[in-house]
Design a protein around this motif. Structure first.
Motif, mmCIF file in Angstrom:
data_model
loop_
_atom_site.group_PDB
_atom_site.id
_atom_site.type_symbol
_atom_site.label_atom_id
_atom_site.label_comp_id
_atom_site.label_asym_id
_atom_site.label_seq_id
_atom_site.Cartn_x
_atom_site.Cartn_y
_atom_site.Cartn_z
ATOM 1 N N ARG A 5 0.844 -1.084 0.359
ATOM 2 C CA ARG A 5 -0.210 0.406 -0.278
ATOM 3 C C ARG A 5 0.627 0.979 0.280
ATOM 4 O O ARG A 5 2.331 1.102 -0.019
ATOM 5 C CB ARG A 5 -0.745 -0.054 1.373
ATOM 6 C CG ARG A 5 -1.827 -1.055 1.440
ATOM 7 C CD ARG A 5 -2.890 -0.885 2.063
ATOM 8 N NE ARG A 5 -2.165 -1.288 3.136
ATOM 9 C CZ ARG A 5 -2.795 -1.923 4.609
ATOM 10 N NH1 ARG A 5 -3.980 -2.441 4.619
ATOM 11 N NH2 ARG A 5 -2.152 -1.968 5.739
ATOM 12 N N TYR A 311 1.338 2.080 -8.644
ATOM 13 C CA TYR A 311 0.719 0.958 -8.427
ATOM 14 C C TYR A 311 -0.170 0.039 -8.011
ATOM 15 O O TYR A 311 -0.215 -0.431 -6.809
ATOM 16 C CB TYR A 311 2.604 -0.098 -7.656
ATOM 17 C CG TYR A 311 3.121 -0.359 -8.016
ATOM 18 C CD1 TYR A 311 3.384 -0.736 -9.971
ATOM 19 C CD2 TYR A 311 4.377 -1.458 -7.677
ATOM 20 C CE1 TYR A 311 4.121 -1.216 -10.547
ATOM 21 C CE2 TYR A 311 4.973 -1.608 -8.050
ATOM 22 C CZ TYR A 311 5.360 -1.180 -10.081
ATOM 23 O OH TYR A 311 6.724 -1.886 -10.420
ATOM 24 N N TRP A 312 -1.068 1.816 -9.064
ATOM 25 C CA TRP A 312 -2.441 1.888 -7.894
ATOM 26 C C TRP A 312 -3.543 2.129 -9.226
ATOM 27 O O TRP A 312 -3.284 2.392 -9.786
ATOM 28 C CB TRP A 312 -2.651 3.032 -6.898
ATOM 29 C CG TRP A 312 -1.090 3.148 -6.107
ATOM 30 C CD1 TRP A 312 -1.200 2.356 -4.722
ATOM 31 C CD2 TRP A 312 -0.347 3.904 -5.614
ATOM 32 N NE1 TRP A 312 0.169 2.244 -4.312
ATOM 33 C CE2 TRP A 312 -0.282 4.224 -5.168
ATOM 34 C CE3 TRP A 312 0.542 5.008 -7.007
ATOM 35 C CZ2 TRP A 312 1.870 4.493 -4.713
ATOM 36 C CZ3 TRP A 312 1.296 5.485 -6.934
ATOM 37 C CH2 TRP A 312 2.291 5.157 -5.798
ATOM 38 N N ASN A 313 -4.580 1.286 -8.565
ATOM 39 C CA ASN A 313 -6.106 2.176 -9.662
ATOM 40 C C ASN A 313 -6.139 2.519 -9.676
ATOM 41 O O ASN A 313 -5.945 3.963 -9.023
ATOM 42 C CB ASN A 313 -6.771 0.143 -8.834
ATOM 43 C CG ASN A 313 -7.328 0.908 -7.418
ATOM 44 O OD1 ASN A 313 -6.822 0.660 -6.339
ATOM 45 N ND2 ASN A 313 -8.241 1.304 -7.227
ATOM 46 N N LYS A 347 -0.025 -7.407 -8.531
ATOM 47 C CA LYS A 347 -1.770 -7.370 -7.590
ATOM 48 C C LYS A 347 -2.821 -8.042 -8.261
ATOM 49 O O LYS A 347 -4.311 -7.889 -7.242
ATOM 50 C CB LYS A 347 -1.994 -5.854 -7.453
ATOM 51 C CG LYS A 347 -1.020 -4.873 -6.494
ATOM 52 C CD LYS A 347 -1.370 -3.943 -6.731
ATOM 53 C CE LYS A 347 -0.495 -2.985 -5.024
ATOM 54 N NZ LYS A 347 -0.981 -1.302 -5.060
ATOM 55 N N THR A 348 -2.899 -7.932 -9.612
ATOM 56 C CA THR A 348 -4.054 -8.840 -10.186
ATOM 57 C C THR A 348 -4.365 -10.137 -10.193
ATOM 58 O O THR A 348 -3.517 -11.682 -9.746
ATOM 59 C CB THR A 348 -3.898 -8.787 -11.971
ATOM 60 O OG1 THR A 348 -2.870 -9.642 -11.916
ATOM 61 C CG2 THR A 348 -3.519 -7.155 -12.075
ATOM 62 N N ASP A 350 -5.265 -10.817 -7.027
ATOM 63 C CA ASP A 350 -4.692 -10.721 -5.458
ATOM 64 C C ASP A 350 -5.477 -10.736 -4.166
ATOM 65 O O ASP A 350 -6.116 -9.480 -4.126
ATOM 66 C CB ASP A 350 -3.573 -10.074 -5.229
ATOM 67 C CG ASP A 350 -2.719 -10.535 -3.666
ATOM 68 O OD1 ASP A 350 -3.177 -11.038 -2.711
ATOM 69 O OD2 ASP A 350 -1.552 -9.143 -3.106
ATOM 70 N N GLN A 353 -5.980 -7.508 -2.023
ATOM 71 C CA GLN A 353 -6.275 -5.976 -3.396
ATOM 72 C C GLN A 353 -6.700 -5.937 -3.310
ATOM 73 O O GLN A 353 -8.503 -6.599 -3.397
ATOM 74 C CB GLN A 353 -5.475 -6.133 -4.089
ATOM 75 C CG GLN A 353 -3.888 -6.507 -4.135
ATOM 76 C CD GLN A 353 -2.787 -5.669 -3.479
ATOM 77 O OE1 GLN A 353 -3.293 -4.459 -3.631
ATOM 78 N NE2 GLN A 353 -1.754 -6.317 -3.316
ATOM 79 N N TRP A 357 -8.922 -5.209 -8.177
ATOM 80 C CA TRP A 357 -7.817 -5.405 -9.280
ATOM 81 C C TRP A 357 -8.358 -7.105 -9.307
ATOM 82 O O TRP A 357 -7.707 -7.909 -9.455
ATOM 83 C CB TRP A 357 -5.854 -5.689 -7.999
ATOM 84 C CG TRP A 357 -5.845 -4.740 -8.030
ATOM 85 C CD1 TRP A 357 -5.981 -3.786 -6.685
ATOM 86 C CD2 TRP A 357 -4.972 -3.521 -8.752
ATOM 87 N NE1 TRP A 357 -4.869 -2.281 -7.336
ATOM 88 C CE2 TRP A 357 -5.005 -2.743 -8.590
ATOM 89 C CE3 TRP A 357 -4.340 -4.193 -10.242
ATOM 90 C CZ2 TRP A 357 -3.321 -1.776 -9.381
ATOM 91 C CZ3 TRP A 357 -2.918 -3.105 -10.767
ATOM 92 C CH2 TRP A 357 -3.221 -2.384 -10.332
ATOM 93 N N GLN A 358 -9.574 -7.229 -9.067
ATOM 94 C CA GLN A 358 -9.630 -8.694 -9.153
ATOM 95 C C GLN A 358 -10.933 -8.497 -10.643
ATOM 96 O O GLN A 358 -10.984 -9.335 -11.169
ATOM 97 C CB GLN A 358 -10.973 -8.914 -7.944
ATOM 98 C CG GLN A 358 -10.922 -9.295 -6.109
ATOM 99 C CD GLN A 358 -8.938 -9.646 -6.134
ATOM 100 O OE1 GLN A 358 -9.064 -10.397 -6.671
ATOM 101 N NE2 GLN A 358 -8.154 -8.918 -5.345
#
Length: 411
Positions: A5, A311-313, A347-348, A350, A353, A357-358
């Motif tokens: 995070r 590295y964030w959505n 992250k995908t 995971d 997360q 990321w799903q």
């Protein structure tokens, strides 16, 4: 590389000639259109802690080589064009270096000859597949533990204990010592001189990430070398600036065609700290916490490319991908530094997360959004193990939506 995070750390490359200039499969495959567009399509291959390669220490030379070639085949099969191969993860070497010992991540014993030359093989085999290879170095990290006696007996950190700072349960070279800076540059440039690498790459580790309640003890170095600076932070930033400028100059001297780039943590400063900063509320700011003035490196053209780790959505409150991409595009506008975006493929899928990321299409949406900004010249994925596993098909979706045909990397 940063993998957690915002306020936490986890632990967290022969010119290309084989590509046929074929029109893109769809408008989604490139943001400028046209048959011969170049774009960075990269993947990091991390060796620290056996993250990606080799999968564990102690494998035979043939097993290590086979794993490496599989990663290269996977990259080429996904129409990627560049690999960022970590060859100096902890003040050690993935090639026969006269400066530092063989990496422990090969044999399990630091300094033990693995019986082959990983970097030499990686460069040759990457080029054979039409991939460029950037040699990825970590300048100052010595060990991910705090016990110097565990280092190889001949390790420079043991021979020069005054170069070492223990912090956060790890060992680091002190960036404030000119002799340290000269040494780490010499150690890294040895590989650049010996092998036809296409690039030289640093990640996000400069001064270490902050650890609550601990102080990075560089008092003696500051007392000796910090005169003339308004405060310690300014001196520390100058130390890192010098490393960046000197490395850039030396790379051009040793291998003029090689490019030098850096992949920093994705937030320079929050707007709440500095009006020039991004609309974020990140728990780490590289300018203040790592003493890495990443914005200046781009604006001044000190580096050939930058790969901020975004590295964030899309929609993440503290650090929104959709806000950071335009911020970085504006920083790169008019500069000689090319902008690529670091993507959190790991992250995908995971379950730890956020919901975004799903979703198989999150990363594909990143490329579509970034494609609206002409300054964004491509993307790099963290990391090789995750490209191979692709647990929810996010990489396959990126390839289907954006990488329908091969493309040469930017030059």
């Amino acid at each position: 590389m940063r993998m957690g995070r915002v306020s936490r750390r986890a632990f967290a490359v022969a010119a290309l000639s084989a590509f046929t200039m074929i029109p893109r499969a769809s408008a989604a495959t490139g943001h400028r259109g046209g048959a011969a567009d170049s774009e960075m399509r990269g993947v990091w291959i991390a060796s620290v802690a056996n993250r990606d390669w080799p999968s564990k220490s102690g494998l035979t030379a043939s097993q290590q080589r086979a794993e490496l070639l599989t990663h290269l085949d996977t990259a080429a099969g996904n129409h990627l064009n560049t690999v960022f191969f970590q060859v100096r993860p902890t003040a050690d070497a993935m090639w026969p270096s006269p400066y530092e010992p063989w990496s422990q991540y090969l044999t399990g014993t630091q300094g033990k000859n693995p019986g082959w030359d990983p970097l030499g093989t990686a460069v040759e085999e990457a080029h054979a597949r039409g991939l460029q290879l950037h040699a990825w170095f970590n300048p100052y990290r010595i060990a991910v533990h705090a016990d110097p006696s565990r280092l190889a007996a001949s390790h420079p950190a043991r021979e020069n204990p005054d170069w070492v700072v223990t912090y956060g349960g790890k060992l680091f070279y002190n960036p404030g010592l000119p002799e340290v800076r000269a040494f780490v540059e010499d150690a890294m440039l040895d590989a650049v001189a010996k092998y036809p690498v296409d690039g030289v790459h640093f990640d996000d580790y400069f001064y270490p990430y902050p650890v609550a309640g601990q102080t990075f003890d560089d008092d003696a170095a500051y007392d000796e070398h910090g005169g003339g600076f308004p405060d310690r932070a300014a001196w520390r930033r100058d130390n890192i600036d010098r490393l960046v400028r000197e490395t850039a100059d030396r790379v051009k001297e040793v291998r003029p065609d090689a490019r030098f780039g850096i992949s920093p943590f994705g937030v320079w400063r929050n707007a709440g700290t500095d009006p020039l900063g991004s609309d974020t509320k990140a728990g780490v700011e590289t300018y203040d916490d790592l003493h890495a003035d990443t914005r200046t490196w781009v604006r001044e053209g000190w580096i050939d490319y930058i790969v901020p780790q975004l590295y964030w959505n899309i929609g993440f409150a503290a650090a929104d991908y959709a806000k950071l991409v335009p911020w970085w595009a504006e920083v790169a506008r008019g500069s000689s530094t090319q902008l690529y975006i670091g993507e959190a493929l790991y992250k995908t899928g995971d379950p730890a997360q956020p919901t975004a990321w799903q979703q198989t299409g999150e990363l594909s949406r990143h490329l579509t959004l970034a494609g609206e900004h002409a300054q964004v010249r491509g993307h790099v994925y963290f990391a090789a193990k995750d490209v191979a596993a692709d647990r929810i098909g996010a990489m396959a979706r990126v390839v289907a939506d954006h990488y329908g045909q091969p493309a040469p990397p930017p030059r």
